[in-house]
Design an enzyme around this catalytic site. Structure first.
Site, short mmCIF file in Angstrom:
data_model
loop_
_atom_site.label_atom_id
_atom_site.label_comp_id
_atom_site.label_asym_id
_atom_site.label_seq_id
_atom_site.Cartn_x
_atom_site.Cartn_y
_atom_site.Cartn_z
N THR A 1 46.00 33.53 39.51
CA THR A 1 45.28 32.60 40.38
C THR A 1 45.47 31.20 39.79
O THR A 1 45.03 30.94 38.67
CB THR A 1 43.78 32.93 40.43
OG1 THR A 1 43.64 34.29 40.87
CG2 THR A 1 43.06 32.02 41.40
N LYS B 1 43.37 32.76 48.74
CA LYS B 1 42.53 33.26 47.64
C LYS B 1 41.33 32.34 47.37
O LYS B 1 40.20 32.80 47.25
CB LYS B 1 43.41 33.37 46.38
CG LYS B 1 42.68 33.58 45.08
CD LYS B 1 42.38 35.00 44.78
CE LYS B 1 41.52 35.13 43.54
NZ LYS B 1 41.14 36.48 43.27
N LYS C 1 36.15 29.41 37.65
CA LYS C 1 37.55 28.96 37.72
C LYS C 1 38.00 28.83 39.18
O LYS C 1 38.56 27.81 39.58
CB LYS C 1 38.44 29.98 36.98
CG LYS C 1 39.93 29.73 37.17
CD LYS C 1 40.80 30.87 36.68
CE LYS C 1 42.23 30.65 37.16
NZ LYS C 1 43.17 31.67 36.71
P1 NAD Z 1 43.72 37.90 30.70
O1 NAD Z 1 43.30 36.69 29.93
O2 NAD Z 1 43.14 39.24 30.38
O3 NAD Z 1 45.33 38.04 30.64
C1 NAD Z 1 46.22 36.96 30.60
C2 NAD Z 1 47.28 37.31 29.56
O4 NAD Z 1 48.28 36.27 29.54
C3 NAD Z 1 46.74 37.44 28.14
O5 NAD Z 1 47.03 38.72 27.62
C4 NAD Z 1 47.47 36.33 27.37
O6 NAD Z 1 47.79 36.68 26.04
C5 NAD Z 1 48.72 36.17 28.20
N1 NAD Z 1 49.39 34.90 28.01
C6 NAD Z 1 48.84 33.66 27.93
N2 NAD Z 1 49.81 32.73 27.75
C7 NAD Z 1 50.98 33.40 27.73
C8 NAD Z 1 52.34 33.00 27.59
N3 NAD Z 1 52.68 31.72 27.46
N4 NAD Z 1 53.29 33.96 27.59
C9 NAD Z 1 52.95 35.26 27.73
N5 NAD Z 1 51.70 35.71 27.88
C10 NAD Z 1 50.73 34.78 27.87
O7 NAD Z 1 43.45 37.53 32.23
P2 NAD Z 1 43.38 38.54 33.48
O8 NAD Z 1 41.97 38.94 33.70
O9 NAD Z 1 44.45 39.56 33.35
O10 NAD Z 1 43.74 37.53 34.67
C11 NAD Z 1 45.07 37.11 34.94
C12 NAD Z 1 45.07 36.29 36.21
O11 NAD Z 1 44.56 37.07 37.29
C13 NAD Z 1 44.21 35.03 36.14
O12 NAD Z 1 44.89 33.99 36.80
C14 NAD Z 1 42.94 35.44 36.87
O13 NAD Z 1 42.28 34.32 37.46
C15 NAD Z 1 43.49 36.38 37.91
N6 NAD Z 1 42.52 37.38 38.40
C16 NAD Z 1 41.74 38.10 37.53
C17 NAD Z 1 40.85 39.04 38.01
C18 NAD Z 1 39.97 39.84 37.08
O14 NAD Z 1 39.03 40.50 37.57
N7 NAD Z 1 40.23 39.85 35.78
C19 NAD Z 1 40.75 39.25 39.39
C20 NAD Z 1 41.58 38.55 40.26
C21 NAD Z 1 42.46 37.62 39.74
#
Ligand code: NAD
Length: 290
Positions: free
Chosen positions: A87, A162, A237
């Site tokens: 997102t 979204k 966010k």
């Molecule tokens: P998260 O923080 O658990 O995962 C993100 C991952 O990206 C982490 O493991 C981090 O180490 C990795 N990362 C960061 N920088 C990096 C880089 N330069 N190279 C490689 N890896 C890197 O977050 P999440 O909950 O998995 O969410 C991911 C996305 O999905 C976000 O944009 C969030 O807004 C969206 N989202 C999350 C949910 C939810 O319920 N968790 C629901 C809908 C959408």
């Protein structure tokens, strides 16, 4: 298909696992999180991208997506697809897609709803922006990782859908929580409140499917001490993204603005950080008018 997967956090790891279970070869890279079983560890984002038909990114925010895109785009073969499921802001999604297309790639922005549970169960909803050809290439993977994919129009429109959806969600959750707190003070039992509202014109997903009152309605994070679920931090966010977008196109969104301010107060100045976004109800319970 060979898939590169960058960002194996709470959402990315189970999504990648589902692709492996469906028989795809997945090479993954994350700065911190381990690769789930069956996902080959790549040494860098560019290594995960090289030789992949599709590269999926599932990253925390737009600044990180921009940096990762700059690294993976030059490593990808012409005709391959860059599929971002994070997102991020609409502008960032459009910029990344334009860069990918200038390099001879296909691009789709496809943020998701359904949370960690949906990612694990393969029941996410994808809201996708991009060309017809790019969407068609992504569709078989959407079918594995999700239960529904809506092609919302050109690049950036997935992100637009979204943030509009989540702006409604934030507003209805706050309205539902403040109404429960008011009902308490008026001596109206919560189960009666639920029975009436969930079948009346005040109904919404926030009360019908995700009731913020414990012990009332279907099982929800309220029944689990408000452990997320969908964290208040993530709602903040998304509300901020909605307000940045509204600012950019001069749209009047007073309720979205109020919701963003309330979640900011809750997460940054009260005890909302790390709690489910429906924990607005115990917040209102403790408060008084003015
Ligand atoms: P998260 O923080 O658990 O995962 C993100 C991952 O990206 C982490 O493991 C981090 O180490 C990795 N990362 C960061 N920088 C990096 C880089 N330069 N190279 C490689 N890896 C890197 O977050 P999440 O909950 O998995 O969410 C991911 C996305 O999905 C976000 O944009 C969030 O807004 C969206 N989202 C999350 C949910 C939810 O319920 N968790 C629901 C809908 C959408």
């Amino acid at each position: 298909m060979r898939v590169g997967f960058v960002g194996l956090g709470n959402m990315g790891a189970p999504m990648a696992s589902n692709l492996v279970a469906a028989g795809h070869e997945v090479a993954g890279f994350d700065l911190a999180a381990p690769c789930p079983d069956g996902v080959a560890h790549a040494g860098s984002a560019a290594d995960a991208a090289a030789g992949s038909d599709i590269v999926i990114t599932m990253l925390p925010n737009g600044a990180i997506l921009r940096a990762v895109a700059d690294e993976v785009i030059p490593a990808m073969a012409k005709g391959a697809l860059l599929l971002d499921c994070s997102t991020v802001d609409v502008e960032c999604a459009r910029e990344v897609a334009a860069k990918a297309e200038a390099a001879g790639l296909l691009a789709v922005d496809a943020p998701v709803s359904g949370g960690i549970g949906g990612a694990e169960a393969g029941t996410l909803t994808f809201m996708a922006g991009g060309t017809d050809a790019a969407f068609a290439k992504a569709k078989p993977l959407f079918d594995i990782m999700g239960q529904k994919a809506v092609h919302c129009g050109p690049s950036g429109n997935g992100q637009a859908a979204k943030i509009c959806n989540n702006m409604i969600l934030g507003v209805t959750m706050i309205a539902t929580c403040e109404a429960f707190a008011l009902a308490d003070k008026l001596g109206l039992a919560r189960d009666k409140m639920f029975d009436v509202v969930s079948t009346s014109s005040g109904a919404s997903w926030s009360i019908n499917a995700y009731c913020p009152a414990p012990g009332v309605g279907p099982k929800s994070p309220a029944d689990n001490g408000y452990k997320p679920g969908f964290a208040a931090d993530l709602m903040l966010k998304d509300l901020r993204l909605s307000q940045a977008a509204a600012e950019a196109v001069d749209a009047d969104t007073p309720m979205g603005q109020a919701a963003a301010a309330l979640y900011e107060q809750f997460v940054e100045h009260e005890d909302g950080k790390g709690r489910d976004f429906s924990a607005m109800l115990p917040r209102f319970e403790k408060r008084h008018r003015g």
